[in-house]
Design a protein around this motif. Structure first.
Motif: not given
Length: 184
Positions: A124-125, A127, A129-131, A161, A165
């Motif tokens: 996620r960090q 980029g 995925h955005t799950k 940020h 997450a």
């Protein structure tokens, strides 16, 4: 917004010392079934894995278990699932679980659960995925981990940020409500 269809649950293959861990695993399994979601998990029939799966199955949830060949005996690979995927290794297991889910929930667990959490957090960090990623913080279990992430950020090894997450939620009703609100 996307309708939530599958929840990936990473959790311990042991029960841990507090009875609250198993109680929350069972409550999550029931909640997944009650919402009509599919459980995606490590396919074991031991520890918290077994608790969440048995509860979900008993309540009628669809289930997908993913387990590497070398753990079939040790984790007693559950064979009464709707779908059982046997992988060659741990990395493939995590990837298959992740690819077949819409959200990730991490219950208390050990080194394996930490590995799973940090892998999806890293993805996620950077980029990939955005799950949503949730820590079920039963009895404050994940507080030391949250402090570690805060320390990593404070020491300049990650951007602030990163702390946003993932979300720690103290109880199953709150977790289910958050999953519902994020995907309704």
């Amino acid at each position: 917004m996307t309708l939530l269809r599958s929840v990936c649950v990473f959790c311990g293959s042991r029960p841990g010392l507090s009875p609250a861990y198993a109680a929350d695993a069972r409550a999550l399994g029931l909640g997944i079934a009650d919402h009509g979601w599919r459980l995606v998990y490590g396919a074991g029939d031991v520890g918290l894995m077994g608790e969440v799966a048995r509860a979900a199955l008993t309540a009628g949830a669809r289930t997908m278990g993913v387990i590497p060949t070398h753990l079939m005996g040790k984790e007693r690979g559950k064979r009464d699932l709707n779908q059982l995927v046997i992988t060659e290794d741990m990395h493939e297991r995590k990837k298959v679980m992740f690819m077949n889910s819409d959200a990730i929930v991490v219950l208390p667990g050990g080194a394996g659960s930490l590995d799973e959490f940090f892998e999806v957090l890293t993805w996620r960090q950077i980029g990939l995925h955005t799950k949503p990623i949730f820590l079920l913080d039963t009895d404050g279990y994940w507080q030391p981990l949250i402090q570690l992430v805060d320390h990593v950020i404070a020491q300049g090894f990650a951007e602030p940020h990163l702390r946003h997450a993932f979300t720690a939620i103290p109880d199953v009703p709150g977790l289910l409500a958050r999953l519902d609100s994020d995907f309704s």
